[in-house]
Scaffold this motif. Structure first.
Motif, PDB file in Angstrom:
ATOM      1  N   GLN A  48      14.215  -4.371 -12.944  1.00 51.69           N
ATOM      2  CA  GLN A  48      14.234  -5.468 -11.975  1.00 51.69           C
ATOM      3  C   GLN A  48      13.634  -6.741 -12.573  1.00 51.69           C
ATOM      4  O   GLN A  48      14.168  -7.839 -12.377  1.00 51.69           O
ATOM      5  CB  GLN A  48      13.484  -5.055 -10.708  1.00 51.69           C
ATOM      6  N   CYS A  49      12.557  -6.603 -13.316  1.00 46.63           N
ATOM      7  CA  CYS A  49      11.931  -7.746 -13.971  1.00 46.63           C
ATOM      8  C   CYS A  49      12.901  -8.405 -14.947  1.00 46.63           C
ATOM      9  O   CYS A  49      13.058  -9.632 -14.960  1.00 46.63           O
ATOM     10  CB  CYS A  49      10.655  -7.296 -14.681  1.00 46.63           C
ATOM     11  N   LEU A  50      13.560  -7.595 -15.765  1.00 48.96           N
ATOM     12  CA  LEU A  50      14.497  -8.139 -16.743  1.00 48.96           C
ATOM     13  C   LEU A  50      15.719  -8.761 -16.071  1.00 48.96           C
ATOM     14  O   LEU A  50      16.218  -9.804 -16.527  1.00 48.96           O
ATOM     15  CB  LEU A  50      14.912  -7.045 -17.728  1.00 48.96           C
ATOM     16  N   LEU A  51      16.219  -8.164 -15.006  1.00 47.31           N
ATOM     17  CA  LEU A  51      17.327  -8.780 -14.273  1.00 47.31           C
ATOM     18  C   LEU A  51      16.895 -10.127 -13.699  1.00 47.31           C
ATOM     19  O   LEU A  51      17.669 -11.094 -13.719  1.00 47.31           O
ATOM     20  CB  LEU A  51      17.825  -7.849 -13.163  1.00 47.31           C
ATOM     21  N   ASN A  52      15.659 -10.212 -13.220  1.00 49.13           N
ATOM     22  CA  ASN A  52      15.147 -11.490 -12.722  1.00 49.13           C
ATOM     23  C   ASN A  52      15.071 -12.530 -13.834  1.00 49.13           C
ATOM     24  O   ASN A  52      15.350 -13.710 -13.605  1.00 49.13           O
ATOM     25  CB  ASN A  52      13.785 -11.303 -12.057  1.00 49.13           C
ATOM     26  N   CYS A  53      14.729 -12.101 -15.034  1.00 49.45           N
ATOM     27  CA  CYS A  53      14.708 -13.008 -16.191  1.00 49.45           C
ATOM     28  C   CYS A  53      16.107 -13.531 -16.501  1.00 49.45           C
ATOM     29  O   CYS A  53      16.247 -14.571 -17.146  1.00 49.45           O
ATOM     30  CB  CYS A  53      14.137 -12.309 -17.415  1.00 49.45           C
ATOM     31  N   HIS A  54      17.129 -12.809 -16.049  1.00 50.29           N
ATOM     32  CA  HIS A  54      18.518 -13.215 -16.269  1.00 50.29           C
ATOM     33  C   HIS A  54      19.129 -13.839 -15.015  1.00 50.29           C
ATOM     34  O   HIS A  54      20.351 -13.842 -14.854  1.00 50.29           O
ATOM     35  CB  HIS A  54      19.350 -12.014 -16.735  1.00 50.29           C
ATOM     36  N   GLY A  55      18.286 -14.354 -14.127  1.00 58.30           N
ATOM     37  CA  GLY A  55      18.777 -15.153 -13.012  1.00 58.30           C
ATOM     38  C   GLY A  55      18.889 -14.465 -11.672  1.00 58.30           C
ATOM     39  O   GLY A  55      19.311 -15.089 -10.692  1.00 58.30           O
TER      40      GLY A  55
ATOM     41  N   GLY B 290      17.677   0.346  -5.364  1.00 56.48           N
ATOM     42  CA  GLY B 290      18.488   0.378  -4.164  1.00 56.48           C
ATOM     43  C   GLY B 290      19.768  -0.426  -4.339  1.00 56.48           C
ATOM     44  O   GLY B 290      20.098  -0.866  -5.446  1.00 56.48           O
ATOM     45  N   PRO B 291      20.492  -0.667  -3.249  1.00 55.05           N
ATOM     46  CA  PRO B 291      21.769  -1.387  -3.314  1.00 55.05           C
ATOM     47  C   PRO B 291      21.652  -2.805  -3.885  1.00 55.05           C
ATOM     48  O   PRO B 291      22.566  -3.262  -4.575  1.00 55.05           O
ATOM     49  CB  PRO B 291      22.241  -1.424  -1.861  1.00 55.05           C
ATOM     50  N   LEU B 292      20.553  -3.505  -3.629  1.00 51.55           N
ATOM     51  CA  LEU B 292      20.404  -4.862  -4.163  1.00 51.55           C
ATOM     52  C   LEU B 292      20.217  -4.849  -5.674  1.00 51.55           C
ATOM     53  O   LEU B 292      20.773  -5.693  -6.390  1.00 51.55           O
ATOM     54  CB  LEU B 292      19.242  -5.592  -3.483  1.00 51.55           C
ATOM     55  N   THR B 293      19.455  -3.884  -6.175  1.00 57.45           N
ATOM     56  CA  THR B 293      19.288  -3.746  -7.619  1.00 57.45           C
ATOM     57  C   THR B 293      20.618  -3.363  -8.254  1.00 57.45           C
ATOM     58  O   THR B 293      20.998  -3.916  -9.296  1.00 57.45           O
ATOM     59  CB  THR B 293      18.205  -2.703  -7.950  1.00 57.45           C
ATOM     60  N   GLN B 294      21.346  -2.471  -7.626  1.00 57.81           N
ATOM     61  CA  GLN B 294      22.648  -2.060  -8.155  1.00 57.81           C
ATOM     62  C   GLN B 294      23.607  -3.250  -8.212  1.00 57.81           C
ATOM     63  O   GLN B 294      24.304  -3.455  -9.214  1.00 57.81           O
ATOM     64  CB  GLN B 294      23.240  -0.941  -7.307  1.00 57.81           C
ATOM     65  N   LYS B 295      23.629  -4.059  -7.157  1.00 58.56           N
ATOM     66  CA  LYS B 295      24.510  -5.227  -7.130  1.00 58.56           C
ATOM     67  C   LYS B 295      24.124  -6.221  -8.222  1.00 58.56           C
ATOM     68  O   LYS B 295      24.988  -6.745  -8.935  1.00 58.56           O
ATOM     69  CB  LYS B 295      24.458  -5.897  -5.759  1.00 58.56           C
ATOM     70  N   ALA B 296      22.824  -6.479  -8.371  1.00 56.32           N
ATOM     71  CA  ALA B 296      22.359  -7.396  -9.415  1.00 56.32           C
ATOM     72  C   ALA B 296      22.720  -6.867 -10.800  1.00 56.32           C
ATOM     73  O   ALA B 296      23.122  -7.632 -11.684  1.00 56.32           O
ATOM     74  CB  ALA B 296      20.848  -7.602  -9.295  1.00 56.32           C
ATOM     75  N   LEU B 297      22.597  -5.571 -11.000  1.00 58.34           N
ATOM     76  CA  LEU B 297      22.946  -4.958 -12.271  1.00 58.34           C
ATOM     77  C   LEU B 297      24.437  -5.107 -12.549  1.00 58.34           C
ATOM     78  O   LEU B 297      24.842  -5.436 -13.673  1.00 58.34           O
ATOM     79  CB  LEU B 297      22.544  -3.483 -12.283  1.00 58.34           C
ATOM     80  N   MET B 298      25.264  -4.911 -11.536  1.00 59.37           N
ATOM     81  CA  MET B 298      26.706  -5.039 -11.720  1.00 59.37           C
ATOM     82  C   MET B 298      27.097  -6.481 -12.040  1.00 59.37           C
ATOM     83  O   MET B 298      28.012  -6.716 -12.844  1.00 59.37           O
ATOM     84  CB  MET B 298      27.447  -4.492 -10.503  1.00 59.37           C
ATOM     85  N   ILE B 299      26.411  -7.440 -11.455  1.00 58.06           N
ATOM     86  CA  ILE B 299      26.643  -8.849 -11.798  1.00 58.06           C
ATOM     87  C   ILE B 299      26.305  -9.080 -13.264  1.00 58.06           C
ATOM     88  O   ILE B 299      27.068  -9.708 -14.007  1.00 58.06           O
ATOM     89  CB  ILE B 299      25.826  -9.775 -10.877  1.00 58.06           C
TER      90      ILE B 299
ATOM     91  N   GLU C 126      19.837  -2.882 -23.975  1.00 58.79           N
ATOM     92  CA  GLU C 126      19.913  -3.701 -25.181  1.00 58.79           C
ATOM     93  C   GLU C 126      20.323  -5.126 -24.865  1.00 58.79           C
ATOM     94  O   GLU C 126      19.775  -6.082 -25.406  1.00 58.79           O
ATOM     95  CB  GLU C 126      20.850  -3.064 -26.199  1.00 58.79           C
ATOM     96  N   LYS C 127      21.298  -5.293 -23.977  1.00 57.84           N
ATOM     97  CA  LYS C 127      21.715  -6.639 -23.561  1.00 57.84           C
ATOM     98  C   LYS C 127      20.609  -7.342 -22.787  1.00 57.84           C
ATOM     99  O   LYS C 127      20.400  -8.546 -22.955  1.00 57.84           O
ATOM    100  CB  LYS C 127      22.982  -6.563 -22.703  1.00 57.84           C
ATOM    101  N   LEU C 128      19.905  -6.604 -21.938  1.00 60.19           N
ATOM    102  CA  LEU C 128      18.832  -7.203 -21.138  1.00 60.19           C
ATOM    103  C   LEU C 128      17.707  -7.767 -22.003  1.00 60.19           C
ATOM    104  O   LEU C 128      17.136  -8.799 -21.686  1.00 60.19           O
ATOM    105  CB  LEU C 128      18.256  -6.171 -20.156  1.00 60.19           C
ATOM    106  N   ILE C 129      17.391  -7.073 -23.099  1.00 54.91           N
ATOM    107  CA  ILE C 129      16.281  -7.542 -23.933  1.00 54.91           C
ATOM    108  C   ILE C 129      16.767  -8.366 -25.126  1.00 54.91           C
ATOM    109  O   ILE C 129      15.968  -8.816 -25.935  1.00 54.91           O
ATOM    110  CB  ILE C 129      15.373  -6.396 -24.416  1.00 54.91           C
ATOM    111  N   GLY C 130      18.099  -8.568 -25.202  1.00 51.86           N
ATOM    112  CA  GLY C 130      18.629  -9.472 -26.218  1.00 51.86           C
ATOM    113  C   GLY C 130      18.797  -8.884 -27.590  1.00 51.86           C
ATOM    114  O   GLY C 130      18.650  -9.577 -28.594  1.00 51.86           O
ATOM    115  N   ARG C 131      19.103  -7.615 -27.655  1.00 56.64           N
ATOM    116  CA  ARG C 131      19.353  -6.985 -28.970  1.00 56.64           C
ATOM    117  C   ARG C 131      20.813  -6.952 -29.273  1.00 56.64           C
ATOM    118  O   ARG C 131      21.645  -6.856 -28.473  1.00 56.64           O
ATOM    119  CB  ARG C 131      18.800  -5.556 -28.986  1.00 56.64           C
TER     120      ARG C 131
END
Length: 76
Positions: free
Chosen positions: A26-33, A43-52, A71-76
């Motif tokens: 969740q922290c890393l997804l927040n770093c990506h907007g 939950g469903p909101l985390t799943q939706k954010a992940l799919m985006i 790997e994409k989340l941390i920029g590798r």
């Protein structure tokens, strides 16, 4: 605060999971907007954010956080 994560020890996460790894996701997804509560509950909101995020990174949009997603989340 910038946190460091090691992709070699991350978990595959999906809807219904809980814990520190979900909070890191969740922290890393927040770093990506995204704008998630970092509550450690996948939950469903985390799943939706992940799919985006998966769509933005041209990854398969299945709502599961795999090693490739980490790997994409941390920029590798």
């Amino acid at each position: 605060t910038h946190r460091t994560y090691d992709c070699d020890c991350v978990e595959v996460l999906e809807l219904g999971d809980t814990g520190h790894a979900v909070k890191a996701l969740q922290c890393l997804l927040n770093c990506h907007g995204q704008h998630l509560d970092e509550d450690g509950s996948f939950g469903p909101l985390t799943q939706k954010a992940l799919m985006i995020f998966q769509d933005q990174q041209q990854l398969r949009q299945d709502g599961t956080c795999t090693t490739q997603v980490w790997e994409k989340l941390i920029g590798r």
